[in-house]
Each structure stands twice: as C-alpha cells, then as structure tokens.
Design a protein around this motif. Structure first.
Motif, PDB file in Angstrom:
ATOM      1  N   LYS A 196       0.727  -1.100  -0.022  1.00 55.84           N
ATOM      2  CA  LYS A 196      -0.106  -0.064   0.092  1.00 55.84           C
ATOM      3  C   LYS A 196       0.899   1.258  -0.053  1.00 55.84           C
ATOM      4  N   THR A 229      -3.869   2.696  -3.782  1.00 54.48           N
ATOM      5  CA  THR A 229      -3.325   3.730  -2.930  1.00 54.48           C
ATOM      6  C   THR A 229      -2.679   4.945  -3.772  1.00 54.48           C
ATOM      7  N   GLN A 282       0.935   3.515  -4.640  1.00 49.67           N
ATOM      8  CA  GLN A 282       0.875   2.742  -5.769  1.00 49.67           C
ATOM      9  C   GLN A 282       0.306   3.376  -7.225  1.00 49.67           C
ATOM     10  N   LYS A 300      -3.920  -4.912   0.891  1.00 47.10           N
ATOM     11  CA  LYS A 300      -3.985  -3.815   0.082  1.00 47.10           C
ATOM     12  C   LYS A 300      -2.688  -3.886  -0.798  1.00 47.10           C
TER      13      LYS A 300
END
Length: 100
Positions: free
Chosen positions: A10, A76, A79, A55
């Motif tokens: 994440k 996120t 990312q 995540k």
C-alpha cells in the motif's frame, strides 16, 4: 512470456521473493511473505485473497512492454505513483479490478 512478477504494497514498495528465483509466481511471493506478518492462509486461493486484503496489488511486467496490475481495493496514491512511473517509461498499463 512474463518478465517480472511482484506485488506493490500500500506504500508503493515492491515485494518480491527473498529466496528462490526472481520472477517466480505471485503465489510463491505470498507464501513467503504472509507468515512474516502472522497470517496462515487456508489454501492456494487464500494466499491471493490475504495479499489483496492487505491492499497489495499484483504486478506482471511482460517483455512486450505491457504491465498488468491486478487489485481488489482502490489503488493507493503511492501505488498509483509507482504505476505512473512505469507509464512514463513507455510501458502499457492494464489495470484489472478483481472480485475474489
């Protein structure tokens, strides 16, 4: 033929295998990573589900310049930034949201 397989956490950090051959399957990466955070998956499919619950996004970079990004949750910001750097480098990004 895939060139590189890894997960993005994440925070946008790449997670590969610590042992074994680079580029080995996502299942092998999850099998190695999950016990380090105290998670014992129930079966093969649960390895993927647990990584998605944390995540992580699955990434496969192909030798033809295509990059597959598979995720369950909304990506996120870190990312997205990492993936954008791949796009700036001329890679073709294919994002797939999965329902596992």
């Amino acid at each position: 033929m895939p060139v590189d397989r890894y997960y993005l956490d994440k925070n946008g950090a790449v997670t590969r295998r610590a042992r074994g051959l680079p580029g080995e399957g996502h299942h092998d990466i999850a099998k190695e990573y999950l016990p380090t955070v105290g998670i014992a998956p129930k079966d093969y499919e649960d390895h993927y589900n647990q990584m998605f619950q944390l995540k992580f996004a699955r990434v496969v970079e192909h030798d033809d310049g295509r990059v597959e990004v598979e995720h369950k949750h909304k990506l996120t910001t870190p990312q997205k930034r990492y993936i954008q750097t791949l796009a700036y480098a001329g890679k073709r990004i294919v994002c797939v949201s999965v329902k596992r």
